[in-house]
Design a protein around this motif. Sequence first.
Motif, PDB file in Angstrom:
ATOM      1  N   TYR A 173       3.973   1.464  -1.212  1.00  0.00           N
ATOM      2  CA  TYR A 173       4.562   1.555  -2.549  1.00  0.00           C
ATOM      3  C   TYR A 173       3.570   2.177  -3.529  1.00  0.00           C
ATOM      4  O   TYR A 173       3.949   2.961  -4.399  1.00  0.00           O
ATOM      5  CB  TYR A 173       4.986   0.187  -3.055  1.00  0.00           C
ATOM      6  N   GLU A 174       2.301   1.828  -3.373  1.00  0.00           N
ATOM      7  CA  GLU A 174       1.286   2.425  -4.243  1.00  0.00           C
ATOM      8  C   GLU A 174       1.120   3.906  -3.917  1.00  0.00           C
ATOM      9  O   GLU A 174       1.010   4.740  -4.815  1.00  0.00           O
ATOM     10  CB  GLU A 174      -0.038   1.682  -4.100  1.00  0.00           C
ATOM     11  N   GLU A 175       1.133   4.239  -2.646  1.00  0.00           N
ATOM     12  CA  GLU A 175       0.979   5.634  -2.214  1.00  0.00           C
ATOM     13  C   GLU A 175       2.083   6.518  -2.794  1.00  0.00           C
ATOM     14  O   GLU A 175       1.821   7.655  -3.196  1.00  0.00           O
ATOM     15  CB  GLU A 175       0.997   5.690  -0.685  1.00  0.00           C
ATOM     16  N   VAL A 213       3.160  -6.542 -11.881  1.00  0.00           N
ATOM     17  CA  VAL A 213       3.612  -5.925 -10.634  1.00  0.00           C
ATOM     18  C   VAL A 213       4.694  -6.783  -9.977  1.00  0.00           C
ATOM     19  O   VAL A 213       5.572  -6.250  -9.293  1.00  0.00           O
ATOM     20  CB  VAL A 213       2.435  -5.660  -9.668  1.00  0.00           C
ATOM     21  N   LYS A 251       3.675   5.865  -5.456  1.00  0.00           N
ATOM     22  CA  LYS A 251       3.600   5.683  -6.910  1.00  0.00           C
ATOM     23  C   LYS A 251       4.699   4.795  -7.496  1.00  0.00           C
ATOM     24  O   LYS A 251       5.080   4.945  -8.651  1.00  0.00           O
ATOM     25  CB  LYS A 251       3.534   7.028  -7.615  1.00  0.00           C
ATOM     26  N   PHE A 267      -3.922  -6.173  -8.655  1.00  0.00           N
ATOM     27  CA  PHE A 267      -2.745  -5.770  -9.411  1.00  0.00           C
ATOM     28  C   PHE A 267      -2.607  -6.625 -10.653  1.00  0.00           C
ATOM     29  O   PHE A 267      -2.952  -7.811 -10.654  1.00  0.00           O
ATOM     30  CB  PHE A 267      -1.476  -5.934  -8.555  1.00  0.00           C
ATOM     31  N   ARG A 275      -7.223  -4.522  -3.007  1.00  0.00           N
ATOM     32  CA  ARG A 275      -6.591  -3.992  -4.213  1.00  0.00           C
ATOM     33  C   ARG A 275      -6.256  -5.141  -5.155  1.00  0.00           C
ATOM     34  O   ARG A 275      -5.845  -6.216  -4.721  1.00  0.00           O
ATOM     35  CB  ARG A 275      -5.304  -3.253  -3.847  1.00  0.00           C
ATOM     36  N   ILE A 320       4.211   1.454  -7.503  1.00  0.00           N
ATOM     37  CA  ILE A 320       3.364   0.479  -8.173  1.00  0.00           C
ATOM     38  C   ILE A 320       1.964   1.066  -8.289  1.00  0.00           C
ATOM     39  O   ILE A 320       1.652   2.079  -7.643  1.00  0.00           O
ATOM     40  CB  ILE A 320       3.319  -0.882  -7.430  1.00  0.00           C
ATOM     41  N   ARG A 321       1.133   0.433  -9.110  1.00  0.00           N
ATOM     42  CA  ARG A 321      -0.216   0.931  -9.315  1.00  0.00           C
ATOM     43  C   ARG A 321      -1.179  -0.251  -9.326  1.00  0.00           C
ATOM     44  O   ARG A 321      -0.951  -1.232 -10.027  1.00  0.00           O
ATOM     45  CB  ARG A 321      -0.287   1.665 -10.641  1.00  0.00           C
ATOM     46  N   SER A 322      -2.233  -0.150  -8.551  1.00  0.00           N
ATOM     47  CA  SER A 322      -3.265  -1.183  -8.611  1.00  0.00           C
ATOM     48  C   SER A 322      -4.161  -0.875  -9.811  1.00  0.00           C
ATOM     49  O   SER A 322      -4.226   0.264 -10.278  1.00  0.00           O
ATOM     50  CB  SER A 322      -4.078  -1.221  -7.312  1.00  0.00           C
ATOM     51  N   ARG A 359       0.839  -1.205   0.000  1.00  0.00           N
ATOM     52  CA  ARG A 359       0.000   0.000   0.000  1.00  0.00           C
ATOM     53  C   ARG A 359       0.878   1.260   0.000  1.00  0.00           C
ATOM     54  O   ARG A 359       0.588   2.244  -0.691  1.00  0.00           O
ATOM     55  CB  ARG A 359      -0.958  -0.008   1.191  1.00  0.00           C
TER      56      ARG A 359
END
Length: 150
Positions: free
Chosen positions: A23-25, A45, A27, A41, A39, A29-31, A21
């Motif tokens: 890493y997504e925040e 990923v 940017k 992916f 989430r 990675i992206r879900s 989460r």
Amino acid sequence: MKFLDIGEVAERTGISPSALRYYEEIKLIRSVGRHGLRRQFDADVLLKLSLIDLGRLAGFSLAEIAQMFGQDGQLHLPRADLHAKADELERQIANLRVLRDALRHVADCSAPTHLECPSFRKLMKAASSRQIADRRSRKRAANSVRIPHD
């Protein structure tokens, strides 16, 4: 196309869901969406997370790794930075070899005291010389990137 939920990505990579989460925040990675509250992916990923792990293992910060991925999500490898990191790792390897040799010698030395042992003294001198050279190198590098004041 089959998507992986966050739990499956965490299980396959060993990276905690909270880290995913984060890493997504930031940017990295992206879900692609959600299935309920979980989430989802794309399978790609996993490769991206492997690259992130490799970058972290090499000593790059998450911010540096994020810059390598760029805004478009494509990999942009700064070759000069990679060469500098490889040089830094080479210095660390050399220092670790000296440390390993010193530890083995200390463990096996039959001298009454280690300070009386000529081999141990040579190892200590080599380690000290490397540390002094590393400090000077880091100081020169830090001085070369200073921003002039107005």
